[in-house]
Every structure is written in structure tokens, then in C-alpha cells.
Design an enzyme around this catalytic site. Sequence first.
Site, PDB file in Angstrom:
ATOM      1  N   GLY A   1       0.929  -1.238  -0.102  1.00  0.00           N
ATOM      2  CA  GLY A   1       0.091  -0.052  -0.035  1.00  0.00           C
ATOM      3  C   GLY A   1       0.863   1.315  -0.232  1.00  0.00           C
ATOM      4  O   GLY A   1       2.114   1.019  -0.098  1.00  0.00           O
TER       5      GLY A   1
ATOM      6  N   PHE B   1      -7.895  -6.340   5.513  1.00  0.00           N
ATOM      7  CA  PHE B   1      -7.914  -6.346   4.299  1.00  0.00           C
ATOM      8  C   PHE B   1      -6.412  -6.758   3.689  1.00  0.00           C
ATOM      9  O   PHE B   1      -5.977  -6.629   2.595  1.00  0.00           O
ATOM     10  CB  PHE B   1      -7.787  -4.779   3.430  1.00  0.00           C
ATOM     11  CG  PHE B   1      -9.560  -4.313   3.628  1.00  0.00           C
ATOM     12  CD1 PHE B   1     -10.244  -4.831   2.512  1.00  0.00           C
ATOM     13  CD2 PHE B   1      -9.939  -3.496   4.582  1.00  0.00           C
ATOM     14  CE1 PHE B   1     -11.697  -4.144   2.666  1.00  0.00           C
ATOM     15  CE2 PHE B   1     -11.044  -3.093   4.708  1.00  0.00           C
ATOM     16  CZ  PHE B   1     -12.110  -3.420   3.711  1.00  0.00           C
TER      17      PHE B   1
ATOM     18  N   ALA C   1      -3.828  -8.555   3.205  1.00  0.00           N
ATOM     19  CA  ALA C   1      -3.243 -10.211   2.662  1.00  0.00           C
ATOM     20  C   ALA C   1      -2.431 -10.009   1.347  1.00  0.00           C
ATOM     21  O   ALA C   1      -2.653  -9.006   0.660  1.00  0.00           O
ATOM     22  CB  ALA C   1      -4.611 -10.957   2.339  1.00  0.00           C
TER      23      ALA C   1
ATOM     24  N   SER D   1     -12.228 -14.487  -0.270  1.00  0.00           N
ATOM     25  CA  SER D   1     -12.231 -14.543  -1.768  1.00  0.00           C
ATOM     26  C   SER D   1     -12.952 -15.578  -2.529  1.00  0.00           C
ATOM     27  O   SER D   1     -13.000 -16.708  -1.940  1.00  0.00           O
ATOM     28  CB  SER D   1     -10.629 -14.572  -1.991  1.00  0.00           C
ATOM     29  OG  SER D   1     -10.456 -14.806  -3.529  1.00  0.00           O
TER      30      SER D   1
ATOM     31  N   TYR E   1      -3.162 -19.484  -1.801  1.00  0.00           N
ATOM     32  CA  TYR E   1      -3.798 -18.160  -1.597  1.00  0.00           C
ATOM     33  C   TYR E   1      -5.293 -18.610  -1.215  1.00  0.00           C
ATOM     34  O   TYR E   1      -5.607 -18.146  -0.027  1.00  0.00           O
ATOM     35  CB  TYR E   1      -3.800 -17.265  -2.765  1.00  0.00           C
ATOM     36  CG  TYR E   1      -4.859 -16.320  -2.738  1.00  0.00           C
ATOM     37  CD1 TYR E   1      -4.451 -15.137  -1.919  1.00  0.00           C
ATOM     38  CD2 TYR E   1      -6.074 -16.201  -3.374  1.00  0.00           C
ATOM     39  CE1 TYR E   1      -5.412 -14.117  -1.757  1.00  0.00           C
ATOM     40  CE2 TYR E   1      -6.809 -15.223  -3.438  1.00  0.00           C
ATOM     41  CZ  TYR E   1      -6.478 -14.063  -2.494  1.00  0.00           C
ATOM     42  OH  TYR E   1      -7.618 -12.925  -2.157  1.00  0.00           O
TER      43      TYR E   1
ATOM     44  N   LYS F   1      -7.158 -18.108   2.740  1.00  0.00           N
ATOM     45  CA  LYS F   1      -8.157 -17.489   2.897  1.00  0.00           C
ATOM     46  C   LYS F   1      -9.197 -18.412   3.585  1.00  0.00           C
ATOM     47  O   LYS F   1      -9.901 -18.207   4.695  1.00  0.00           O
ATOM     48  CB  LYS F   1      -8.829 -16.781   1.741  1.00  0.00           C
ATOM     49  CG  LYS F   1      -8.178 -15.891   1.042  1.00  0.00           C
ATOM     50  CD  LYS F   1      -8.610 -14.576   2.086  1.00  0.00           C
ATOM     51  CE  LYS F   1      -7.692 -13.331   1.534  1.00  0.00           C
ATOM     52  NZ  LYS F   1      -7.718 -12.125   2.551  1.00  0.00           N
TER      53      LYS F   1
HETATM   54  N1  UFG Z   1      -5.541 -11.795 -17.427  1.00  0.00           N
HETATM   55  C1  UFG Z   1      -5.029 -11.806 -18.897  1.00  0.00           C
HETATM   56  N2  UFG Z   1      -4.050 -10.948 -19.043  1.00  0.00           N
HETATM   57  C2  UFG Z   1      -3.350 -10.258 -18.073  1.00  0.00           C
HETATM   58  C3  UFG Z   1      -3.966 -10.389 -16.665  1.00  0.00           C
HETATM   59  C4  UFG Z   1      -5.206 -11.278 -16.676  1.00  0.00           C
HETATM   60  O1  UFG Z   1      -5.421 -12.372 -19.668  1.00  0.00           O
HETATM   61  O2  UFG Z   1      -2.611  -9.687 -18.083  1.00  0.00           O
HETATM   62  C5  UFG Z   1      -6.799 -12.849 -17.409  1.00  0.00           C
HETATM   63  C6  UFG Z   1      -6.464 -13.945 -16.215  1.00  0.00           C
HETATM   64  O3  UFG Z   1      -5.853 -14.900 -16.830  1.00  0.00           O
HETATM   65  C7  UFG Z   1      -7.873 -14.231 -15.950  1.00  0.00           C
HETATM   66  C8  UFG Z   1      -8.550 -12.911 -15.979  1.00  0.00           C
HETATM   67  O4  UFG Z   1      -7.824 -12.152 -16.725  1.00  0.00           O
HETATM   68  O5  UFG Z   1      -8.522 -14.902 -16.982  1.00  0.00           O
HETATM   69  C9  UFG Z   1      -8.716 -12.141 -14.803  1.00  0.00           C
HETATM   70  O6  UFG Z   1      -7.415 -12.043 -14.167  1.00  0.00           O
HETATM   71  P1  UFG Z   1      -7.130 -11.234 -12.859  1.00  0.00           P
HETATM   72  O7  UFG Z   1      -5.447 -11.431 -12.630  1.00  0.00           O
HETATM   73  O8  UFG Z   1      -7.405 -10.042 -13.209  1.00  0.00           O
HETATM   74  O9  UFG Z   1      -8.033 -11.880 -11.767  1.00  0.00           O
HETATM   75  P2  UFG Z   1      -8.316 -13.298 -11.308  1.00  0.00           P
HETATM   76  O10 UFG Z   1      -9.478 -13.762 -11.865  1.00  0.00           O
HETATM   77  O11 UFG Z   1      -7.060 -13.958 -11.226  1.00  0.00           O
HETATM   78  O12 UFG Z   1      -8.221 -13.025  -9.721  1.00  0.00           O
HETATM   79  C10 UFG Z   1      -9.133 -12.907  -8.841  1.00  0.00           C
HETATM   80  C11 UFG Z   1      -9.021 -12.323  -7.603  1.00  0.00           C
HETATM   81  C12 UFG Z   1      -8.020 -13.118  -6.675  1.00  0.00           C
HETATM   82  C13 UFG Z   1      -8.769 -14.651  -6.655  1.00  0.00           C
HETATM   83  C14 UFG Z   1      -8.909 -15.368  -8.085  1.00  0.00           C
HETATM   84  C15 UFG Z   1      -9.622 -16.715  -8.001  1.00  0.00           C
HETATM   85  O13 UFG Z   1      -8.362 -11.044  -7.634  1.00  0.00           O
HETATM   86  O14 UFG Z   1      -7.998 -12.643  -5.368  1.00  0.00           O
HETATM   87  O15 UFG Z   1      -9.764 -14.250  -8.809  1.00  0.00           O
HETATM   88  O16 UFG Z   1      -9.299 -17.301  -9.274  1.00  0.00           O
HETATM   89  F1  UFG Z   1      -7.878 -15.457  -6.186  1.00  0.00           F
END
Ligand code: UFG
Length: 332
Positions: free
Chosen positions: A36, A72, A74, A116, A140, A144
Site C-alpha cells: 500500500g 484487508f 493479505a 475471496s 492463496y 483464505k
Molecule cells: N488476464 C489476462 N492478461 C493479464 C491479466 C489477466 O489475460 O495481463 C486474465 C487472467 O488470465 C484471468 C482474467 O484475466 O482469466 C482475470 O485475471 P485477474 O488477474 O484480473 O484476476 P483473477 O481472476 O486471477 O483473480 C481473482 C482475484 C483473486 C482470486 C482469483 C480466483 O483477484 O483474488 O480471482 O481465481 F484469487
Amino acid sequence: MRVLVIGGAGYIGSHMVKRLGAAGFAVVTLDNLSSGRREAATYGEFVEGDLGDRDLLDDLFSAAKFDGVMHFAAHIEVAESVGNPEKYYRNNVASTLVLLEAMRAHSVNHLVFSSSAAVYGEPRRERIDENHPAEPVNPYGRSKLMVEHILRDFEAAYGLRSMRLRYFNAAGADPGGPIGPCHEPGTHLVPLVLRAASGRLPRITVFGVDYDTPDGTCVRDYVHVNDLCEAHMLALRALWDGAPGAAFNLGNGNGFSVLEVIKAARTVTGRPVPSRVAPRRPGDPARLVSDSTRAATELGWRPRHPELETIIAHAWGWERVLCARVDHASCH
Ligand code: UFG
């Protein structure tokens, strides 16, 4: 009412601090600034320190009476948790246990905990409700879920009541500023897509186009950060009104693919978003979409910004702030 916000200098925590301040609460932020930023906690008192520091917690809880705690703080990167699980279990579980011991010792009995959608693991249904099996597929998510189990046991044994809020994909930023996702460069889709739109990133990488989804890319349920904060307000008030602890999903119930997010970003910003395709990212489920009926019926939660375009527009406002701040040469 006085609320301790742990992780209040981070992305969601800083929005919460602002919201609590607007509601007239006394707010103390505790943050170790590992991800942060000090200036993101725009209201109340700021204490730099770690939630696993028992002496510091004793000092805080002795100095003033707290009516509730919001937690928050984590580590949140799925891929990192696979490579370095110790970091996740130490902070997300062991340090949280120190917090709970201190709360117990000082009779602070109300907690709103950031959980989450990662607690569910691979989805078995179109929409996930709270009764879906919780079988996390990475450290992760397991960290949680472990805390959720501890919280239920603490409630049964010691009367420390807690609301466990299971976020789907937090996105957006407060349109009033000056806060937003603060973890740079970060790994989340929406801020990265907008960075590609502004020119701070050459292109967005699409991780996997061979999923079993309509266009082959992963589908997620994006929820506005301020709507998450509203749910925290409702959850804390429910605890104050005597409600028993419970778990709540927080999402809009609408799934958008990675390509749909990129398309929406082009529309909202009016700019090109260069992209390239890469192999799947390890640990990504094909589809994660929430059934948030319980939060609606039991907490009265009504998201104010359920539309993807609004979420992206507000996130774009923050990207413009960052662009101006870094004065990036390629920013359009
Ligand atoms: N993605 C891309 N390109 C990038 C970043 C992400 O294609 O540069 C895709 C990922 O593969 C995924 C989607 O976009 O399919 C969303 O990805 P994020 O990283 O934005 O978010 P996540 O779904 O991975 O993460 C969320 C929460 C986490 C949680 C997770 C559970 O932020 O805290 O879902 O799967 F753990």
C-alpha cells in the site's frame, strides 16, 4: 463508532477508509506499507505496522475502544502463492491469528474479513453460491479458507463474530479520487488493459484462448470497489445489530470474458488496446461468476455500479491520474 482498518493503505482498504470517513466514523488505519501507499489512507489516523505484531496491537487496543475491525491486509497473487506458500500462510493465516488473539484479549468482538472467490476452486455450476463446495486449488485460496474456518471456531467458542466477504473480481476506482489500485505494475486484468490503452504498457497479454467459454478466454464477474465497500458497511452494521457471522459472495452475477473486457475498454477510452495471445496462466479457472443472492437478501446489498462500462470508466479515471503522475513519455 471507531473502526480499525488493517490494510487501509491498499486498493480496497483505501476506498473503505474514505467511505468510513464519509459516514462519520473514527478510523485508524494499520498498514505495513508492503504494497500500500501511505497517502492512499486519506482519512483518520495512520499507524505503520504489521498485523502480526502483538505488542503493537495491544498498544492500539489499549489506547482506544474499537467497535469493529476490517481486515484487508493479505497477499493476493495466486501464482506467487504457488511458488512461495510460506509467505501466504505466514501473513494471511499466522498473522491473522495474532490479530484474533489480540481482539479476544481486548474484547473486540466484531470483524469484517476480506475473503475471496478463490476459496471455491474449480466451479461446478454456472453461478457460484455460498453452498458451493469450498475446495481451493492454490495456497492463496487455502489461506483464505483456513482463516474462514478459524473465524467460525472463534465465533462458536469465544463469541467473536465475523462476516466473511468473498469477493469476485474487484475493479474500478472511486470516481471522486484520488485513490485506485495502487500495486504497480500489478497482475489484474482491468488496470493492465487500461495501461495498454494509455500507452504505459505496449500491449495486453491474453492468457489462453482455448478455454471452454464462448470466445475461448476466461470469464470473470467484475465488481466495483465502492460496491464492495458498501457491503462492508452493511456487514459491520449487521454485526452491530446482533447478526450471527456468515459468509457472503460479492459479485454482480454477470460474466465477461477477457476479450469482452478489452472491447469495453476500447469503447470507454476511445483508444486502441493492442493485445497478443499467450498460453494459459497456471491456476486460472475458466469461469467464475457469483450468485450474490444472500448478500442481497440478508444484508440488503444493491451494487450501484454493476455495469462493466462504468467500472472501466472509473478505473480509466485513475489510470489518467497515474499517467499524469509518472509523466510517462508514451502516455497519449
Ligand atoms: N488476464 C489476462 N492478461 C493479464 C491479466 C489477466 O489475460 O495481463 C486474465 C487472467 O488470465 C484471468 C482474467 O484475466 O482469466 C482475470 O485475471 P485477474 O488477474 O484480473 O484476476 P483473477 O481472476 O486471477 O483473480 C481473482 C482475484 C483473486 C482470486 C482469483 C480466483 O483477484 O483474488 O480471482 O481465481 F484469487
